[in-house]
Design a protein around this motif. Structure first.
Motif, short mmCIF file in Angstrom:
data_model
loop_
_atom_site.label_atom_id
_atom_site.label_comp_id
_atom_site.label_asym_id
_atom_site.label_seq_id
_atom_site.Cartn_x
_atom_site.Cartn_y
_atom_site.Cartn_z
N ARG A 113 23.02 10.15 -54.06
CA ARG A 113 22.87 11.55 -54.47
C ARG A 113 23.76 11.87 -55.68
O ARG A 113 23.33 12.53 -56.62
CB ARG A 113 23.21 12.48 -53.31
CG ARG A 113 22.17 12.45 -52.21
CD ARG A 113 22.48 13.45 -51.10
NE ARG A 113 21.51 13.36 -50.03
CZ ARG A 113 20.29 13.88 -50.07
NH1 ARG A 113 19.89 14.53 -51.15
NH2 ARG A 113 19.47 13.76 -49.05
N ARG A 114 25.01 11.39 -55.67
CA ARG A 114 25.93 11.63 -56.77
C ARG A 114 25.43 10.99 -58.06
O ARG A 114 25.39 11.63 -59.12
CB ARG A 114 27.33 11.08 -56.42
CG ARG A 114 28.34 11.22 -57.57
CD ARG A 114 29.68 10.59 -57.23
NE ARG A 114 29.61 9.23 -56.74
CZ ARG A 114 29.37 8.15 -57.50
NH1 ARG A 114 29.16 8.27 -58.80
NH2 ARG A 114 29.35 6.93 -56.97
N GLU A 138 25.58 9.15 -50.04
CA GLU A 138 26.37 10.04 -50.89
C GLU A 138 26.42 9.51 -52.32
O GLU A 138 26.30 10.28 -53.28
CB GLU A 138 27.80 10.19 -50.33
CG GLU A 138 27.87 10.98 -49.04
CD GLU A 138 29.22 10.87 -48.35
OE1 GLU A 138 29.54 11.80 -47.58
OE2 GLU A 138 29.96 9.88 -48.57
N GLU A 170 32.93 6.57 -49.80
CA GLU A 170 31.64 7.22 -50.00
C GLU A 170 30.57 6.43 -49.26
O GLU A 170 30.56 5.20 -49.29
CB GLU A 170 31.36 7.22 -51.51
CG GLU A 170 30.18 7.98 -51.97
CD GLU A 170 30.08 7.99 -53.49
OE1 GLU A 170 29.90 9.06 -54.06
OE2 GLU A 170 30.18 6.90 -54.12
N SER A 171 29.65 7.10 -48.61
CA SER A 171 28.52 6.41 -47.97
C SER A 171 27.51 6.05 -49.06
O SER A 171 27.48 6.67 -50.13
CB SER A 171 27.86 7.30 -46.92
OG SER A 171 27.10 8.32 -47.55
#
Length: 136
Positions: free
Chosen positions: A52-53, A49, A45-46
């Motif tokens: 946001r998650r 990302e 995962e960046s």
């Protein structure tokens, strides 16, 4: 020494208030303190990302846009046995307090700008909020 990465979100509403989470008393990091929403960057995962998650999981909210505000080592804290890289993103939202869904912690509230430093803040959040207040 354990090493890992976290992504945090400085989410600002239309009034300039910032979303803060009051952390549970039984968490390993910053118990009973106020923090920006966020958490671990998962494998593959960046940091964006993850930001946001975590924002969605913890508050039920999404940011209109996110930009990298700061990235670097977590400020030193006595007794904290980890090496952590913090990725701090900032974003805006049209959401209001009644749109927040508490997914983690004791509370998740938009705190007015002039009240941000009146809370017991986690070290990374205190650093970034000071920068935010200085630059805006």
């Amino acid at each position: 020494m354990a090493t890992y990465e976290v992504a945090l979100v400085l989410l600002v509403d239309s009034s300039g208030a910032v979303l803060l989470q009051h952390r549970d008393e039984d968490v390993a990091v910053s118990p009973n303190q106020w923090s920006l929403p966020g958490g671990h960057v998962e494998p593959g995962e960046s940091p964006e990302e993850a930001a946001r998650r975590e924002l969605l999981e913890e508050s039920g909210l999404t940011a209109d846009e996110l930009r990298l505000l700061w990235s670097g080592p977590r400020p030193y804290e006595v007794g904290f046995p980890h090496s952590v890289t913090v990725h701090m993103f900032s974003g805006t939202t049209r959401a209001r307090q009644e749109d927040v869904v508490l997914g983690e912690g004791r509370a998740m509230v938009f705190v007015p700008r002039d009240e941000l430093l009146n809370r017991e803040l986690a070290v990374s959040s205190a650093l970034v909020l000071s920068l935010h207040l200085r630059d805006t």
